[in-house]
Design a protein around this motif. Sequence first.
Motif, mmCIF file in Angstrom:
data_model
loop_
_atom_site.group_PDB
_atom_site.id
_atom_site.type_symbol
_atom_site.label_atom_id
_atom_site.label_comp_id
_atom_site.label_asym_id
_atom_site.label_seq_id
_atom_site.Cartn_x
_atom_site.Cartn_y
_atom_site.Cartn_z
ATOM 1 N N GLU A 1 54.479 9.735 7.052
ATOM 2 C CA GLU A 1 54.022 10.741 8.012
ATOM 3 C C GLU A 1 52.507 10.793 8.102
ATOM 4 O O GLU A 1 51.943 10.880 9.192
ATOM 5 C CB GLU A 1 54.573 12.119 7.637
ATOM 6 C CG GLU A 1 54.289 13.182 8.685
ATOM 7 C CD GLU A 1 55.023 14.477 8.426
ATOM 8 O OE1 GLU A 1 54.732 15.464 9.133
ATOM 9 O OE2 GLU A 1 55.896 14.504 7.531
ATOM 10 N N GLU A 2 51.832 10.694 6.966
ATOM 11 C CA GLU A 2 50.374 10.765 6.984
ATOM 12 C C GLU A 2 49.730 9.458 7.430
ATOM 13 O O GLU A 2 48.591 9.455 7.915
ATOM 14 C CB GLU A 2 49.844 11.146 5.597
ATOM 15 C CG GLU A 2 50.203 10.173 4.492
ATOM 16 C CD GLU A 2 49.844 10.694 3.105
ATOM 17 O OE1 GLU A 2 48.923 10.126 2.485
ATOM 18 O OE2 GLU A 2 50.492 11.665 2.664
ATOM 19 N N LYS B 1 49.661 7.904 12.121
ATOM 20 C CA LYS B 1 48.590 7.902 13.126
ATOM 21 C C LYS B 1 47.653 6.720 12.932
ATOM 22 O O LYS B 1 47.181 6.121 13.898
ATOM 23 C CB LYS B 1 47.817 9.217 13.066
ATOM 24 C CG LYS B 1 48.607 10.410 13.587
ATOM 25 C CD LYS B 1 47.773 11.676 13.580
ATOM 26 C CE LYS B 1 48.579 12.846 14.126
ATOM 27 N NZ LYS B 1 47.787 14.107 14.130
ATOM 28 N N GLU B 2 47.395 6.376 11.697
ATOM 29 C CA GLU B 2 46.515 5.232 11.444
ATOM 30 C C GLU B 2 47.215 3.924 11.803
ATOM 31 O O GLU B 2 46.620 3.016 12.375
ATOM 32 C CB GLU B 2 46.105 5.208 9.965
ATOM 33 C CG GLU B 2 45.172 4.055 9.619
ATOM 34 C CD GLU B 2 44.697 4.103 8.181
ATOM 35 O OE1 GLU B 2 44.078 3.114 7.738
ATOM 36 O OE2 GLU B 2 44.929 5.117 7.507
ATOM 37 N N GLY C 1 47.747 4.102 15.672
ATOM 38 C CA GLY C 1 46.659 4.816 16.340
ATOM 39 C C GLY C 1 46.123 4.152 17.585
ATOM 40 O O GLY C 1 45.497 4.816 18.428
ATOM 41 N N PRO D 1 48.058 5.477 22.016
ATOM 42 C CA PRO D 1 48.050 6.934 22.223
ATOM 43 C C PRO D 1 49.388 7.496 22.689
ATOM 44 O O PRO D 1 49.748 8.620 22.332
ATOM 45 C CB PRO D 1 46.969 7.121 23.296
ATOM 46 C CG PRO D 1 46.074 5.935 23.144
ATOM 47 C CD PRO D 1 46.973 4.811 22.752
ATOM 48 N N ILE E 1 51.513 8.235 19.667
ATOM 49 C CA ILE E 1 50.993 9.371 18.914
ATOM 50 C C ILE E 1 51.404 10.671 19.596
ATOM 51 O O ILE E 1 51.833 11.630 18.938
ATOM 52 C CB ILE E 1 49.462 9.293 18.788
ATOM 53 C CG1 ILE E 1 49.044 7.982 18.091
ATOM 54 C CG2 ILE E 1 48.928 10.500 18.040
ATOM 55 C CD1 ILE E 1 49.620 7.809 16.709
ATOM 56 N N GLU E 2 51.312 10.692 20.922
ATOM 57 C CA GLU E 2 51.703 11.889 21.671
ATOM 58 C C GLU E 2 53.213 12.116 21.611
ATOM 59 O O GLU E 2 53.679 13.249 21.420
ATOM 60 C CB GLU E 2 51.261 11.753 23.124
ATOM 61 C CG GLU E 2 51.602 12.962 23.982
ATOM 62 C CD GLU E 2 51.121 12.818 25.418
ATOM 63 O OE1 GLU E 2 51.412 13.728 26.212
ATOM 64 O OE2 GLU E 2 50.461 11.800 25.731
ATOM 65 N N SER F 1 54.297 13.487 18.127
ATOM 66 C CA SER F 1 53.417 14.501 17.530
ATOM 67 C C SER F 1 54.197 15.648 16.896
ATOM 68 O O SER F 1 53.711 16.313 15.979
ATOM 69 C CB SER F 1 52.455 15.059 18.590
ATOM 70 O OG SER F 1 53.178 15.660 19.657
ATOM 71 N N ILE G 1 57.804 13.079 12.805
ATOM 72 C CA ILE G 1 57.772 11.665 12.434
ATOM 73 C C ILE G 1 58.816 11.451 11.347
ATOM 74 O O ILE G 1 58.742 12.060 10.279
ATOM 75 C CB ILE G 1 56.375 11.247 11.925
ATOM 76 C CG1 ILE G 1 55.335 11.461 13.034
ATOM 77 C CG2 ILE G 1 56.386 9.796 11.464
ATOM 78 C CD1 ILE G 1 53.914 11.379 12.540
ATOM 79 N N HIS H 1 60.226 2.835 15.838
ATOM 80 C CA HIS H 1 58.790 2.939 16.119
ATOM 81 C C HIS H 1 58.176 1.546 16.287
ATOM 82 O O HIS H 1 57.368 1.322 17.202
ATOM 83 C CB HIS H 1 58.075 3.686 14.991
ATOM 84 C CG HIS H 1 58.540 5.097 14.819
ATOM 85 N ND1 HIS H 1 58.385 5.788 13.639
ATOM 86 C CD2 HIS H 1 59.151 5.950 15.682
ATOM 87 C CE1 HIS H 1 58.885 7.004 13.783
ATOM 88 N NE2 HIS H 1 59.353 7.131 15.007
#
Length: 238
Positions: free
Chosen positions: A200-201, A204-205, A208, A211, A214-215, A218, A221, A229
């Motif tokens: 989860e953390e 985004k990386e 990333g 976009p 990520i949206e 949001s 996850i 994914h």
Amino acid sequence: MKRENYLALSIIFFLATTLSVQAQNFLPGFNGFSKKKTTYVHLEDGTTTEGNLKGFNYKKGLIKAIYIKDASENKVKIEPKDIVFMYLPPSKLAKLNNFGKFITDAQQWKNKDLDQNLFKEGYTFFEKSEVQIKKKTQTLMVQLVNPDFSNKIKVYQDPFAGETASIGIGPLKAGGIAKSYYVKKDGEKVAIRLKKKNYEEEFKEFFGDCPAMIEKYSDGIKWSEFAKHIYEYTNECN
């Protein structure tokens, strides 16, 4: 309804459900291999060594060297630095342990760069990669589990990964997925270990540069959707 009819319908439903989502699934990772069927090792010099598997040297569960009995009955040691890729036949027990996933292998392997005939026989595909093991980088052989959607991110089996809980009875089980994989994005040389507890953390990386993803995710996850994914990133992100 007779017991045999109920069982037949259950199997048909299971197969239909599996096939409907197979495009976004990882193939099963195998840890046991047959010493009776032929192993095919494609070398850097353009030649192929064929023979029966004799054994491995391992580093953190990943293959550091492979031993083959060649056509002359000689035991040959081959290291990853000399290998491009190889096809290994899983043992019968390994196939049985992966029954629910293994039955769709032939349908999932559609990458035209790979040997379709061998996959229809149940073979697995390994390729050479640099892998980060703690703070060191090693050149090892790793099993690719997303051949159909690996042109942007390659996902490799982690032999030491535990699994999430599965549901079902006997061989007809579903839901259990590995808690970690080795991953390598396009343009990178080294595969790193990605764990469920950190997903989860790190999402985004990892994604990333897309976009839209990520949206889209949001609000939630899920590690259980990791293959999805990767599939969406490969097919929908520029």
